[in-house]
Design a protein around this motif. Structure first.
Motif, mmCIF file in Angstrom:
data_model
loop_
_atom_site.group_PDB
_atom_site.id
_atom_site.type_symbol
_atom_site.label_atom_id
_atom_site.label_comp_id
_atom_site.label_asym_id
_atom_site.label_seq_id
_atom_site.Cartn_x
_atom_site.Cartn_y
_atom_site.Cartn_z
ATOM 1 N N MET A 64 0.958 -1.297 0.035
ATOM 2 C CA MET A 64 0.130 0.078 0.057
ATOM 3 C C MET A 64 0.826 1.341 0.073
ATOM 4 S SD MET A 64 -2.925 -1.200 2.737
ATOM 5 C CE MET A 64 -3.408 0.630 2.822
ATOM 6 N N GLU A 65 2.113 1.052 0.265
ATOM 7 C CA GLU A 65 3.016 2.341 0.277
ATOM 8 C C GLU A 65 3.761 2.385 -1.051
ATOM 9 O OE1 GLU A 65 3.452 4.204 3.016
ATOM 10 O OE2 GLU A 65 2.226 2.856 4.089
ATOM 11 N N SER A 66 3.666 3.771 -1.305
ATOM 12 C CA SER A 66 4.381 4.292 -2.585
ATOM 13 C C SER A 66 5.783 4.031 -2.564
ATOM 14 C CB SER A 66 4.186 5.634 -3.073
ATOM 15 O OG SER A 66 4.734 6.081 -4.226
ATOM 16 N N PRO A 67 6.609 3.621 -3.499
ATOM 17 C CA PRO A 67 6.280 3.121 -4.860
ATOM 18 C C PRO A 67 5.908 1.836 -4.971
ATOM 19 C CG PRO A 67 8.428 3.092 -4.644
ATOM 20 C CD PRO A 67 8.031 3.351 -3.328
ATOM 21 N N PHE A 68 5.692 0.824 -3.978
ATOM 22 C CA PHE A 68 5.670 -0.366 -4.030
ATOM 23 C C PHE A 68 4.139 -1.048 -4.299
ATOM 24 C CE2 PHE A 68 9.109 -0.605 -0.565
ATOM 25 C CZ PHE A 68 10.100 -0.447 -1.512
ATOM 26 N N THR A 69 3.215 0.046 -4.829
ATOM 27 C CA THR A 69 1.960 -0.356 -5.370
ATOM 28 C C THR A 69 2.239 -0.637 -6.832
ATOM 29 O OG1 THR A 69 1.787 2.065 -5.764
ATOM 30 C CG2 THR A 69 0.603 1.547 -3.808
ATOM 31 N N ASP A 70 3.411 -0.347 -7.177
ATOM 32 C CA ASP A 70 3.737 -0.633 -8.852
ATOM 33 C C ASP A 70 4.391 -2.183 -8.660
ATOM 34 O OD1 ASP A 70 5.771 -1.123 -11.077
ATOM 35 O OD2 ASP A 70 4.995 0.805 -11.644
ATOM 36 N N GLU A 71 3.966 -2.994 -9.124
ATOM 37 C CA GLU A 71 4.251 -4.477 -9.209
ATOM 38 C C GLU A 71 5.560 -4.719 -9.704
ATOM 39 O OE1 GLU A 71 4.037 -8.482 -8.266
ATOM 40 O OE2 GLU A 71 2.387 -6.972 -7.913
ATOM 41 N N ALA A 72 6.049 -4.211 -10.704
ATOM 42 C CA ALA A 72 7.427 -4.172 -11.305
ATOM 43 C C ALA A 72 8.323 -3.684 -10.461
ATOM 44 C CB ALA A 72 7.506 -3.563 -12.663
ATOM 45 N N LEU A 73 8.038 -2.455 -9.797
ATOM 46 C CA LEU A 73 9.132 -1.811 -8.912
ATOM 47 C C LEU A 73 9.183 -2.625 -7.676
ATOM 48 C CD1 LEU A 73 8.232 1.908 -9.341
ATOM 49 C CD2 LEU A 73 10.170 0.651 -10.258
ATOM 50 N N PHE A 74 8.214 -3.102 -7.154
ATOM 51 C CA PHE A 74 8.215 -3.946 -5.859
ATOM 52 C C PHE A 74 8.987 -5.140 -6.199
ATOM 53 C CE2 PHE A 74 6.304 -7.054 -2.901
ATOM 54 C CZ PHE A 74 6.572 -6.489 -1.681
ATOM 55 N N THR A 75 8.711 -6.059 -7.186
ATOM 56 C CA THR A 75 9.524 -7.109 -7.545
ATOM 57 C C THR A 75 11.075 -7.027 -7.998
ATOM 58 O OG1 THR A 75 7.603 -8.159 -8.613
ATOM 59 C CG2 THR A 75 9.786 -8.874 -9.353
ATOM 60 N N GLU A 76 11.346 -5.637 -8.588
ATOM 61 C CA GLU A 76 12.722 -5.361 -8.632
ATOM 62 C C GLU A 76 13.456 -4.971 -7.192
ATOM 63 O OE1 GLU A 76 15.550 -1.738 -10.444
ATOM 64 O OE2 GLU A 76 13.123 -1.797 -11.065
ATOM 65 N N ARG A 77 12.654 -4.376 -6.381
ATOM 66 C CA ARG A 77 13.387 -4.071 -5.023
ATOM 67 C C ARG A 77 13.585 -5.433 -4.350
ATOM 68 N NH1 ARG A 77 15.688 -4.079 -1.386
ATOM 69 N NH2 ARG A 77 15.639 -2.729 0.475
ATOM 70 N N LEU A 78 12.762 -6.263 -4.455
ATOM 71 C CA LEU A 78 12.966 -7.680 -3.705
ATOM 72 C C LEU A 78 14.219 -8.325 -4.331
ATOM 73 C CD1 LEU A 78 9.303 -9.073 -2.820
ATOM 74 C CD2 LEU A 78 10.796 -7.774 -1.440
ATOM 75 N N ALA A 79 14.357 -8.188 -5.522
ATOM 76 C CA ALA A 79 15.566 -8.906 -6.560
ATOM 77 C C ALA A 79 16.718 -8.295 -5.814
ATOM 78 C CB ALA A 79 15.083 -8.694 -7.768
ATOM 79 N N ARG A 80 16.718 -7.165 -5.404
ATOM 80 C CA ARG A 80 18.074 -6.703 -5.131
ATOM 81 C C ARG A 80 18.404 -7.214 -3.819
ATOM 82 N NH1 ARG A 80 17.373 -0.183 -6.228
ATOM 83 N NH2 ARG A 80 16.957 -0.194 -8.368
ATOM 84 N N ASP A 81 17.733 -7.802 -3.229
ATOM 85 C CA ASP A 81 18.049 -8.606 -1.703
ATOM 86 C C ASP A 81 17.903 -10.010 -2.142
ATOM 87 O OD1 ASP A 81 18.696 -6.212 -0.530
ATOM 88 O OD2 ASP A 81 16.649 -5.714 0.189
ATOM 89 N N GLY A 82 17.913 -10.341 -3.258
ATOM 90 C CA GLY A 82 17.620 -11.931 -3.595
ATOM 91 C C GLY A 82 16.429 -12.600 -2.991
ATOM 92 N N LEU A 83 15.463 -11.969 -3.119
ATOM 93 C CA LEU A 83 14.043 -12.196 -2.680
ATOM 94 C C LEU A 83 13.150 -12.396 -3.783
ATOM 95 C CD1 LEU A 83 13.739 -10.476 0.984
ATOM 96 C CD2 LEU A 83 14.071 -13.015 0.554
ATOM 97 N N ASN A 84 12.178 -13.042 -3.710
ATOM 98 C CA ASN A 84 10.913 -12.985 -4.381
ATOM 99 C C ASN A 84 9.554 -12.928 -3.530
ATOM 100 O OD1 ASN A 84 10.005 -15.698 -3.474
ATOM 101 N ND2 ASN A 84 11.276 -16.588 -4.635
ATOM 102 N N PRO A 85 8.558 -12.467 -4.083
ATOM 103 C CA PRO A 85 7.258 -12.047 -3.183
ATOM 104 C C PRO A 85 7.167 -12.954 -2.122
ATOM 105 C CG PRO A 85 6.945 -11.273 -5.372
ATOM 106 C CD PRO A 85 8.282 -12.041 -5.428
ATOM 107 N N ASP A 86 7.075 -14.424 -2.580
ATOM 108 C CA ASP A 86 6.673 -15.498 -1.490
ATOM 109 C C ASP A 86 7.668 -15.643 -0.522
ATOM 110 O OD1 ASP A 86 4.475 -16.377 -3.256
ATOM 111 O OD2 ASP A 86 5.674 -17.620 -4.418
#
Length: 496
Positions: free
Chosen positions: A44-66
């Motif tokens: 719910m927090e900007s900019p993580f409402t954007d799916e692509a940006l959220f996924t990219e942010r997690l990938a930087r730390d070696g994570l996926n959404p699950d």
């Protein structure tokens, strides 16, 4: 008495994402529903409402959404946290302590620092211990606390206010405060903050704030000792370079005279017994030194009024700079030359791809505008991948124009209710009202203290010249600015 337990699950909530990842185990139990709720709050927090940006942010730390959802649902593992050891040491060594015995600061909300008095005392003890090993420091050691503490209590109060204002009102509604007046009940709340149990309960409820406070105090200790070491090491060279007339001992430090960088380091303005002042900057001043050389070269080449240069002592990772004090103009010709120099600076800064030369980054010293912060020379350009064609064109036009420098008047922070305010190097006039409402304390020193949002009036700075203490109209000097720009720009073109 309530005991401090470093293994309490409450402290885990202050662990950073990287710290949690380091000990994460997909085999450890996880509350799936809790993880989903927390994940939803993140999304719910900007900019993580954007799916692509959220996924990219997690990938930087070696994570996926699950994996991230699973991590959010885990209970507290054992995570080594340095700050927690500092908090435990401060807590275990504290008693019922009144902050006014530690600090002589006059502030209506000083008593709120009772909540962290043990942490402040511990930081002061660490500072004194470090000072004992330093030599050749031009400072009276007996006054070391009062000199180096300047600015820290205010910063800590700024961090504490939102939480403690909330807790103050909760305590009032719960009937925990005593006294017949609002002021007396506020004093009752301050006294409660001296008790060990109340402090521990508070920090277990707000562990992130506890961590931020501990880390802020540790940064203060580290940067203070680093500064003192550098001052002692360089004192003889400082006296040779700047040649102060019997400066005496250091008696005052103004912290935070610029933005904080690199572990809380910021500009210090030093004042000595004689009144002499010096600026300490915890970054390389190589660019600043070369800029002074460039000004000297321009003075030899052009027909413009000569630029005044600053004395600088660069020491690699840090340096010392001549203090600049604002002065007024006494005749109209000085104002004319001031704005000619401003035009010249505009040309030079434009060529050097500079930006951020707003009203706080220059000082009017009589007929000389003095640039006091050169961090934003050779500023790179950035492009947003998601920007529209129109936005991109608009930004590129700005980037290619002299407006990018920040000296010329322009409105910022505008909204549907207000056009905005001018924070430029030529503008920044006092009396402007912020378009947005900003948090302000109301009814301080009472049990009904609260935080409200309202517009505030800007005080202005020292960037605008005055003629016998009177403001001048910058628009009347447009020809002088244009002439100064033309002279310097032509000189640079001839020698490029």
């Amino acid at each position: 008495m309530k005991q401090f337990n470093c293994e309490d699950a409450a402290w885990y909530r202050a662990a950073s994402l990287m710290e949690r990842i380091a000990v994460m185990s997909l085999e450890a139990p996880s509350n799936v529903e809790l993880g989903r709720r927390r994940l939803q709050r993140w999304r719910m927090e900007s900019p993580f409402t954007d799916e692509a940006l959220f996924t990219e942010r997690l990938a930087r730390d070696g994570l996926n959404p699950d994996d991230f959802c699973y991590l959010l649902g885990q209970s507290a593992p054992q995570i080594p946290q340095i700050w927690l050891g500092e908090l435990a040491a401060a807590y275990n060594n504290c008693g019922v302590e009144d902050i006014t015995r530690l600090l002589s600061l006059q502030h209506p909300n000083l008593g709120l620092l009772n909540a962290i008095a043990p942490c402040i005392r511990q930081g002061m003890m660490q500072l004194r211990s470090g000072v004992d090993s330093l030599q050749n420091i031009p400072i009276n050691i007996s006054n070391i606390d009062s000199i180096l503490l300047q600015g820290l209590p205010e910063q800590l109060l700024f961090m504490l206010h939102p939480t403690l204002v909330l807790e103050l009102n909760v305590a009032r509604l719960q009937g925990l405060l005593t006294g017949d007046t609002a002021e007396a009940r506020f004093s009752s709340f301050v006294q409660r903050l001296q008790t060990v149990e109340v402090r521990l309960t508070l920090w277990q409820e707000y562990p992130v704030l506890a961590r931020l406070i501990i880390e802020e105090i540790q940064r203060w200790v580290t940067t203070s000792l680093e500064f003192l070491q550098r001052l002692g090491d360089d004192w003889e060279e400082i006296c040779r370079q700047f040649q102060p007339d019997n400066p005496g001992k250091l008696i005052k430090i103004q912290r935070g005279a610029g933005d904080s960088h690199h572990g809380g380091r910021s500009v210090f303005i030093l004042e000595f017994e004689s009144g002499w002042q010096l600026v300490y900057k915890p970054r390389s001043l190589a660019v600043d030194g070369h800029f002074q050389e460039l000004l000297l070269w321009l003075n030899q080449q052009g027909t413009h009024p000569p630029f005044k240069t600053l004395q600088i002592l660069n020491r690699g990772d840090y340096g010392w700079m001549e203090f600049v004090k604002a002065q007024k103009c006494t005749v109209p010709e000085e104002i004319e030359r001031f704005y000619q120099r401003q035009g010249g600076y505009l040309a030079l800064l434009y060529v050097l791809s500079a930006t951020d030369f707003h009203f706080e980054n220059l000082i009017a010293v009589g007929e000389h505008p003095m640039l006091i912060d050169l961090e934003s020379l050779f500023h790179p350009r950035s492009h947003e991948a998601t920007a529209t064609v129109a936005d991109t064109l608009d930004r590129e036009m700005m980037a290619d124009s002299v407006l990018r420098v920040g000296l010329l008047p322009q409105l910022v922070w505008g909204n549907t209710q207000a056009a905005g305010i001018d924070l430029s190097g030529l503008g920044g006039a006092a009396g402007q009202v912020t378009p947005e409402r900003v948090p302000q304390l109301e009814k301080t020193g009472t049990d009904t203290m609260r935080i409200v949002r309202r517009q505030v009036v800007l005080a202005g700075s020292q960037n605008r010249p005055t003629l016998n203490d009177r403001e001048v109209n910058v628009q009347a000097y447009t020809p002088a600015i244009t002439q100064g720009f033309t002279d310097v720009y032509r000189t640079l073109l001839q020698h490029r």
